[in-house]
Every structure is written in structure tokens, then in C-alpha cells.
Design a protein around this motif. Structure first.
Motif, short mmCIF file in Angstrom:
data_model
loop_
_atom_site.label_atom_id
_atom_site.label_comp_id
_atom_site.label_asym_id
_atom_site.label_seq_id
_atom_site.Cartn_x
_atom_site.Cartn_y
_atom_site.Cartn_z
N ILE A 13 0.75 -1.34 0.09
CA ILE A 13 -0.03 0.02 0.10
C ILE A 13 0.86 1.39 0.07
N VAL A 14 0.68 2.27 -1.00
CA VAL A 14 1.26 3.56 -0.77
C VAL A 14 0.37 4.57 -0.42
N VAL A 15 0.62 5.23 0.48
CA VAL A 15 -0.44 6.27 0.88
C VAL A 15 0.52 7.63 0.40
N GLY A 16 -0.47 8.40 -0.51
CA GLY A 16 0.16 9.71 -1.04
C GLY A 16 0.40 9.35 -2.57
N THR A 38 3.52 11.12 1.86
CA THR A 38 2.67 12.11 1.87
C THR A 38 3.76 13.50 2.29
N GLY A 39 3.26 14.85 1.98
CA GLY A 39 3.90 16.02 2.39
C GLY A 39 4.01 16.23 3.73
N GLN A 40 3.26 15.51 4.54
CA GLN A 40 3.00 15.77 6.03
C GLN A 40 3.72 14.67 6.84
N ASN A 68 2.19 10.60 7.57
CA ASN A 68 3.22 9.43 7.07
C ASN A 68 3.46 8.48 8.48
N MET A 69 3.69 9.24 9.68
CA MET A 69 3.76 8.50 10.99
C MET A 69 2.49 7.96 11.63
N VAL A 70 1.46 8.51 11.39
CA VAL A 70 0.08 8.16 11.66
C VAL A 70 -0.20 6.77 10.96
N THR A 125 7.03 -1.21 7.71
CA THR A 125 6.15 0.04 7.25
C THR A 125 7.56 1.27 6.70
N VAL A 126 7.35 1.82 5.91
CA VAL A 126 8.18 2.71 5.41
C VAL A 126 7.58 4.27 5.47
N ALA A 127 8.15 5.13 5.81
CA ALA A 127 7.62 6.75 5.95
C ALA A 127 8.80 7.50 5.32
N LYS A 128 8.16 8.37 4.35
CA LYS A 128 9.04 9.48 3.77
C LYS A 128 9.10 10.58 5.14
#
Length: 220
Positions: free
Chosen positions: A4-7, A73-75, A79-81, A95-98
Motif C-alpha cells: 500500500i502506498v499512501v500519497g 505524503t508531504g506531512q 506518514n507517521m500515523v 512500514t516505510v515513511a518518507k
């Protein structure tokens, strides 16, 4: 892998496109309708229009059945949530977060994000190296990181026990270098059999790792 990619902005779009080209099964979550429509039309993948920090949106994207979630996402807080919900409620293994603000890198790590990263170009490569570690262990990067020398440990009840290498449809971008069987070291040929508990060394392009894993029945 199901990912799943968010953003669905510029980073999310090209990341999703790269994952698709590498043989993954991505699902995108994006809150802006026009971006959802563009991605669904151009990439022909499942797209969920909604907020990736909401439980019901993650659930509708199949978070309970995915191998990894990447939030770009840009926030940073979003991304953390998204990563925390995926890990704690849906038990997503990776899990991976930008990280948009480098100062938040250590905070992400402390809050349980598996791979916080502020270099978006490395996300796809990093994810493949981390998630596939159970079946394929990369020993050495080659050709400026586009390929690798990797080790495969076949399980005790290996599905293809006794199969000959010539019978397998291995990707052209891979070559089996050696097979270790107990104390025996083999230089493989086409008629060489692979057996349960064999340890295999292979040189493979990173983009073909999943195809190799499927050909050897190391993915379910």
C-alpha cells in the motif's frame, strides 16, 4: 508483494509505477480525487480515494492482507500515523515513511516506523532489500546498486525438491553461481538438482528478485 502506498503526489505516483514495474501489487491511497483518477487510468491499479490516516480507509485498501505500507505524503505526521496504524492494528510486517523534515528522522524511529527515509529515490530499493530478507539475503551490491550477489536458503520442506535447474523458468537477469549442500560445494549445471535445505548463491538484477523468488517458489 502486496504494497500500500499512501500519497499519490509526484513521489507516490513514480514510486507506485516503479513498484508495479518490479512485479509488486501496489494499491494507492490518495485524498485528492483528480490524482486518484489520473493514477487509476494511467497505471490500472486499485486506488482508494480517502485519508490514509483513517482506519476504515486503510482497511478498504486491504491493509490486513498487505506485506508493506509506504507513506509518502508531504506531512510527516500523516506518514507517521499511517505507519503506526498499519503496524499496530493491521500487523503489517514492514512500514516505510518518507521524512520531509530530517529533524523528524529519529522521532519516526522511536515511534516504531521500520524504515524512515528522507531520500525518496531510495525507497523502492530499500523496501525490496528489507522485505525480502526472509527468503533472499543480499550479500553484496553490484553495478552501482542495480544488481546484487544474494544468498537463498531453501526450506526443509521445499516444494521443488529434486527439480533440475534446466526445468526452472529463472529470469534472464539472474544466474546461479553455486549450491552448498551440507559440506558439499557444487558448481551448478543445467542437470543439477536443487534439494531442501540447499544454500544457493545467485547474481541477479534487483528488479528481477521477485521474479526469481516466484520461479523458485519462495513466495506464497
Amino acid at each position: 508483494m502486496k504494497i500500500i502506498v499512501v500519497g499519490g503526489g509526484k513521489v507516490g505516483y513514480y514510486l507506485t509505477k516503479t513498484l508495479l514495474e518490479h512485479g509488486h501489487r501496489p494499491t494507492l491511497i490518495e485524498i485528492q480525487k483528480e490524482l486518484c483518477t489520473r493514477t487509476a487510468n494511467e497505471l490500472d491499479i486499485p486506488v482508494i480515494c480517502g485519508d490514509g490516516t483513517l482506519i476504515e480507509i486503510l482497511e478498504s485498501a486491504g491493509a490486513g492482507r498487505c506485506d508493506a505500507l509506504i507513506s509518502v505524503t508531504g506531512q510527516d505526521e500523516n506518514n507517521m500515523v499511517a505507519c503506526q496504524l498499519a503496524k499496530t492494528l493491521f500487523h503489517v510486517s514492514r512500514t516505510v515513511a518518507k521524512v520531509n523534515n530530517p529533524k523528524n528522522l529519529s522521532i519516526m524511529k522511536n515511534l516504531g516506523v521500520d524504515i524512515p527515509i528522507n531520500s525518496t529515490e531510495s525507497i523502492a530499493r530499500l523496501l525490496e532489500r528489507e522485505v525480502d530478507s526472509a527468503a533472499i539475503r543480499q550479500l553484496m551490491p553490484l553495478s552501482q546498486g542495480t544488481s546484487s550477489l544474494s544468498e537463498l536458503q531453501l526450506p526443509p520442506d521445499y516444494k521443488l525438491h529434486g527439480a533440475r535447474l534446466s526445468e526452472l523458468r529463472l529470469p534472464e537477469e539472474s544466474i546461479i553461481v553455486s549450491i552448498t549442500r551440507g559440506s558439499e560445494f557444487l558448481i551448478p549445471r543445467g542437470n543439477t538438482q536443487i534439494l531442501s535445505r540447499d544454500k544457493i548463491l545467485v547474481i541477479c538484477k534487483n528488479s528481477a528478485l521477485h521474479e526469481l523468488s516466484r520461479a523458485l517458489c519462495l513466495e506464497e
